[in-house]
Scaffold this motif. Structure first.
Motif, PDB file in Angstrom:
ATOM      1  N   VAL A  88       0.839  -1.202   0.000  1.00 54.25           N
ATOM      2  CA  VAL A  88       0.000   0.000   0.000  1.00 54.25           C
ATOM      3  C   VAL A  88       0.877   1.257   0.000  1.00 54.25           C
ATOM      4  CG1 VAL A  88      -1.771   1.290   1.245  1.00 54.25           C
ATOM      5  CG2 VAL A  88      -1.864  -1.199   1.201  1.00 54.25           C
ATOM      6  N   ILE A  89       1.920   1.238   0.809  1.00 53.30           N
ATOM      7  CA  ILE A  89       2.828   2.386   0.896  1.00 53.30           C
ATOM      8  C   ILE A  89       3.521   2.626  -0.444  1.00 53.30           C
ATOM      9  CG2 ILE A  89       5.024   3.138   1.923  1.00 53.30           C
ATOM     10  CD1 ILE A  89       4.018   1.841   4.558  1.00 53.30           C
ATOM     11  N   ARG A  90       3.911   1.561  -1.126  1.00 57.33           N
ATOM     12  CA  ARG A  90       4.532   1.693  -2.454  1.00 57.33           C
ATOM     13  C   ARG A  90       3.607   2.431  -3.418  1.00 57.33           C
ATOM     14  NH1 ARG A  90       7.669  -0.358  -6.626  1.00 57.33           N
ATOM     15  NH2 ARG A  90       6.580  -1.155  -8.452  1.00 57.33           N
ATOM     16  N   LYS A  91       2.352   2.016  -3.462  1.00 61.59           N
ATOM     17  CA  LYS A  91       1.394   2.648  -4.366  1.00 61.59           C
ATOM     18  C   LYS A  91       1.172   4.109  -3.990  1.00 61.59           C
ATOM     19  CE  LYS A  91      -0.828  -1.785  -5.275  1.00 61.59           C
ATOM     20  NZ  LYS A  91      -1.971  -2.675  -4.996  1.00 61.59           N
ATOM     21  N   HIS A  92       1.061   4.368  -2.691  1.00 60.26           N
ATOM     22  CA  HIS A  92       0.857   5.739  -2.210  1.00 60.26           C
ATOM     23  C   HIS A  92       2.012   6.647  -2.659  1.00 60.26           C
ATOM     24  CE1 HIS A  92      -0.516   8.775   0.820  1.00 60.26           C
ATOM     25  NE2 HIS A  92       0.745   9.140   0.693  1.00 60.26           N
ATOM     26  N   ARG A  93       3.215   6.207  -2.430  1.00 62.44           N
ATOM     27  CA  ARG A  93       4.379   7.053  -2.713  1.00 62.44           C
ATOM     28  C   ARG A  93       4.648   7.189  -4.202  1.00 62.44           C
ATOM     29  NH1 ARG A  93       7.961   5.033   2.586  1.00 62.44           N
ATOM     30  NH2 ARG A  93       6.585   6.057   4.084  1.00 62.44           N
ATOM     31  N   HIS A  95       1.035  18.596   0.418  1.00 65.68           N
ATOM     32  CA  HIS A  95      -0.210  18.188   1.072  1.00 65.68           C
ATOM     33  C   HIS A  95      -1.201  17.653   0.046  1.00 65.68           C
ATOM     34  CE1 HIS A  95      -3.646  18.040   3.714  1.00 65.68           C
ATOM     35  NE2 HIS A  95      -4.321  18.801   2.867  1.00 65.68           N
ATOM     36  N   GLU A  96      -1.282  18.299  -1.102  1.00 65.53           N
ATOM     37  CA  GLU A  96      -2.235  17.872  -2.135  1.00 65.53           C
ATOM     38  C   GLU A  96      -1.909  16.477  -2.661  1.00 65.53           C
ATOM     39  OE1 GLU A  96      -3.425  22.266  -3.993  1.00 65.53           O
ATOM     40  OE2 GLU A  96      -1.701  21.145  -4.774  1.00 65.53           O
ATOM     41  N   ILE A  97      -0.635  16.198  -2.901  1.00 62.64           N
ATOM     42  CA  ILE A  97      -0.288  14.886  -3.426  1.00 62.64           C
ATOM     43  C   ILE A  97      -0.547  13.795  -2.378  1.00 62.64           C
ATOM     44  CG2 ILE A  97       1.387  15.756  -5.095  1.00 62.64           C
ATOM     45  CD1 ILE A  97       3.631  14.847  -3.239  1.00 62.64           C
ATOM     46  N   HIS A  98      -0.341  14.140  -1.099  1.00 56.38           N
ATOM     47  CA  HIS A  98      -0.622  13.169  -0.041  1.00 56.38           C
ATOM     48  C   HIS A  98      -2.119  12.878   0.034  1.00 56.38           C
ATOM     49  CE1 HIS A  98      -0.416  11.038   3.774  1.00 56.38           C
ATOM     50  NE2 HIS A  98      -1.419  11.785   4.184  1.00 56.38           N
ATOM     51  N   ARG A  99      -2.911  13.915  -0.018  1.00 57.64           N
ATOM     52  CA  ARG A  99      -4.370  13.761   0.080  1.00 57.64           C
ATOM     53  C   ARG A  99      -4.910  12.897  -1.059  1.00 57.64           C
ATOM     54  NH1 ARG A  99      -6.854  19.220  -1.000  1.00 57.64           N
ATOM     55  NH2 ARG A  99      -6.396  18.542  -3.134  1.00 57.64           N
ATOM     56  N   GLU A 100      -4.464  13.153  -2.270  1.00 56.04           N
ATOM     57  CA  GLU A 100      -4.963  12.387  -3.415  1.00 56.04           C
ATOM     58  C   GLU A 100      -4.432  10.950  -3.407  1.00 56.04           C
ATOM     59  OE1 GLU A 100      -7.340  13.538  -5.337  1.00 56.04           O
ATOM     60  OE2 GLU A 100      -7.263  15.369  -4.131  1.00 56.04           O
ATOM     61  N   ALA A 101      -3.187  10.787  -3.001  1.00 57.62           N
ATOM     62  CA  ALA A 101      -2.602   9.438  -2.955  1.00 57.62           C
ATOM     63  C   ALA A 101      -3.291   8.562  -1.927  1.00 57.62           C
ATOM     64  CB  ALA A 101      -1.106   9.524  -2.659  1.00 57.62           C
ATOM     65  N   GLU A 102      -3.810   9.171  -0.850  1.00 52.67           N
ATOM     66  CA  GLU A 102      -4.558   8.412   0.149  1.00 52.67           C
ATOM     67  C   GLU A 102      -5.766   7.727  -0.483  1.00 52.67           C
ATOM     68  OE1 GLU A 102      -4.460   8.051   3.891  1.00 52.67           O
ATOM     69  OE2 GLU A 102      -2.388   8.184   3.188  1.00 52.67           O
ATOM     70  N   LEU A 103      -6.349   8.350  -1.480  1.00 52.67           N
ATOM     71  CA  LEU A 103      -7.511   7.781  -2.168  1.00 52.67           C
ATOM     72  C   LEU A 103      -7.089   6.791  -3.251  1.00 52.67           C
ATOM     73  CD1 LEU A 103      -9.525  11.112  -2.649  1.00 52.67           C
ATOM     74  CD2 LEU A 103      -9.839   9.413  -0.834  1.00 52.67           C
ATOM     75  N   LEU A 104      -6.077   7.162  -4.014  1.00 50.81           N
ATOM     76  CA  LEU A 104      -5.680   6.369  -5.169  1.00 50.81           C
ATOM     77  C   LEU A 104      -4.987   5.064  -4.803  1.00 50.81           C
ATOM     78  CD1 LEU A 104      -4.363   9.356  -7.294  1.00 50.81           C
ATOM     79  CD2 LEU A 104      -6.321   7.914  -7.896  1.00 50.81           C
ATOM     80  N   GLU A 105      -4.306   5.044  -3.674  1.00 55.10           N
ATOM     81  CA  GLU A 105      -3.516   3.858  -3.301  1.00 55.10           C
ATOM     82  C   GLU A 105      -4.364   2.591  -3.208  1.00 55.10           C
ATOM     83  OE1 GLU A 105      -3.541   4.323   1.578  1.00 55.10           O
ATOM     84  OE2 GLU A 105      -2.032   5.376   0.412  1.00 55.10           O
ATOM     85  N   HIS A 106      -5.625   2.744  -2.812  1.00 57.15           N
ATOM     86  CA  HIS A 106      -6.492   1.578  -2.606  1.00 57.15           C
ATOM     87  C   HIS A 106      -7.128   1.082  -3.899  1.00 57.15           C
ATOM     88  CE1 HIS A 106      -6.011   2.280   1.665  1.00 57.15           C
ATOM     89  NE2 HIS A 106      -6.443   3.510   1.512  1.00 57.15           N
ATOM     90  N   GLU A 107      -7.062   1.897  -4.941  1.00 55.88           N
ATOM     91  CA  GLU A 107      -7.703   1.547  -6.209  1.00 55.88           C
ATOM     92  C   GLU A 107      -6.685   1.171  -7.270  1.00 55.88           C
ATOM     93  OE1 GLU A 107     -10.904   1.348  -6.185  1.00 55.88           O
ATOM     94  OE2 GLU A 107     -11.081   2.239  -4.185  1.00 55.88           O
ATOM     95  N   THR A 108      -5.445   0.969  -6.862  1.00 61.48           N
ATOM     96  CA  THR A 108      -4.364   0.755  -7.816  1.00 61.48           C
ATOM     97  C   THR A 108      -3.903  -0.699  -7.822  1.00 61.48           C
ATOM     98  OG1 THR A 108      -3.605   3.020  -7.428  1.00 61.48           O
ATOM     99  CG2 THR A 108      -2.056   1.535  -8.497  1.00 61.48           C
ATOM    100  N   SER A 109      -3.913  -1.306  -8.990  1.00 61.70           N
ATOM    101  CA  SER A 109      -3.430  -2.686  -9.116  1.00 61.70           C
ATOM    102  C   SER A 109      -1.902  -2.714  -9.075  1.00 61.70           C
ATOM    103  CB  SER A 109      -3.906  -3.290 -10.439  1.00 61.70           C
ATOM    104  OG  SER A 109      -3.299  -2.620 -11.536  1.00 61.70           O
ATOM    105  N   ASN A 110      -1.351  -3.875  -8.810  1.00 58.03           N
ATOM    106  CA  ASN A 110       0.105  -4.014  -8.850  1.00 58.03           C
ATOM    107  C   ASN A 110       0.629  -3.734 -10.255  1.00 58.03           C
ATOM    108  OD1 ASN A 110       0.176  -4.749  -6.132  1.00 58.03           O
ATOM    109  ND2 ASN A 110       0.030  -6.935  -6.583  1.00 58.03           N
ATOM    110  N   PHE A 111      -0.150  -4.124 -11.253  1.00 54.78           N
ATOM    111  CA  PHE A 111       0.223  -3.874 -12.653  1.00 54.78           C
ATOM    112  C   PHE A 111       0.392  -2.374 -12.911  1.00 54.78           C
ATOM    113  CE2 PHE A 111      -1.211  -2.734 -16.945  1.00 54.78           C
ATOM    114  CZ  PHE A 111      -0.299  -3.444 -17.727  1.00 54.78           C
ATOM    115  N   LEU A 112      -0.594  -1.569 -12.479  1.00 54.61           N
ATOM    116  CA  LEU A 112      -0.520  -0.132 -12.697  1.00 54.61           C
ATOM    117  C   LEU A 112       0.613   0.498 -11.884  1.00 54.61           C
ATOM    118  CD1 LEU A 112      -1.567   2.436 -13.952  1.00 54.61           C
ATOM    119  CD2 LEU A 112      -3.302   2.582 -12.145  1.00 54.61           C
TER     120      LEU A 112
END
Length: 218
Positions: free
Chosen positions: A73-78, A93-110
């Motif tokens: 999860v941390i890999r996808k977030h960063r 702050h903006e990139i952190h806020r958006e990454a908090e949402l995107l990290e959970h919807e990201t496949s390992n492939f992406l």
């Protein structure tokens, strides 16, 4: 796994690797904005899934399976933070806020595609290490908290360990940015404040800041 589970194991991992926090359920509850009872219930549930070890009144410890999940999860977030910063020049702050949402919807492939596109970066824009595809952090961290730095020495900012908007706004306004150079003028032992020079400007920081700004000597 659900977003709640991923956030829970991630919070344990991050607290376990930060000198100012511990991983007792109450601290994890505070970090996630949930009740102590909810944190305890989640810990018991995840113990049955072999994601962590739970003992009443004790700090929570992730199993190898739990660590692998947290680092994924941390890999996808960063990686998202690095991509958003590169493409849109968004604030920390903006990139952190958006990454908090995107990290959970990201496949390992992406995630691997993003990493390849960015040149497989080792660090995100905050200076945090990015785990590789195998869930390993391959960099060696030699940085120290600014609060532990020595007077009359030059340092490079290596990490900004926060997710607070006001903190990032202050850092941006004062040149406290990953990779920038600073000179530590004085450490005030009694008041636990640090005086530093950056871009020909003198700044005085209290311990709330100096414990979450990390530096390397050069």
């Amino acid at each position: 796994m659900s977003v709640a589970i991923e956030n829970f194991v991630k919070a344990i991992y991050k607290n376990d690797h930060h000198e100012t926090h511990n991983t007792k359920p109450g601290n994890i509850a505070k970090k996630l904005g949930i009740s102590n009872a909810a944190a305890t219930d989640m810990a018991k549930k995840l113990a049955t899934k072999d994601l962590l070890n739970y003992e009443k009144y004790q700090a929570l410890q992730l199993t190898e399976k739990g660590k692998k999940m947290a680092l994924n999860v941390i890999r996808k977030h960063r990686l998202w933070e690095a991509l958003l910063h590169k493409m849109f020049d968004m604030s920390l702050h903006e990139i952190h806020r958006e990454a908090e949402l995107l990290e959970h919807e990201t496949s390992n492939f992406l995630a691997n595609k993003i990493s390849d596109y960015l040149g497989n970066p080792k660090f995100d824009p905050h200076g945090d290490p990015i785990p590789n595809e195998a869930g390993e952090i391959t960099t060696i961290d030699t940085s120290i908290a600014l609060s532990h730095s020595k007077e009359n020495k030059n340092y490079t900012i290596s990490r900004l360990m926060s997710d607070d908007k006001e903190f990032f706004d202050f850092c941006s306004q004062n040149g406290l940015k990953y990779g920038n150079s600073i000179f530590v003028v004085k450490q005030f032992a009694t008041t636990k404040m640090t005086q530093l020079l950056i871009n020909n400007k003198t700044i005085l920081l209290n311990e709330d800041f100096t414990k979450i700004i990390y530096v390397n000597e050069f």
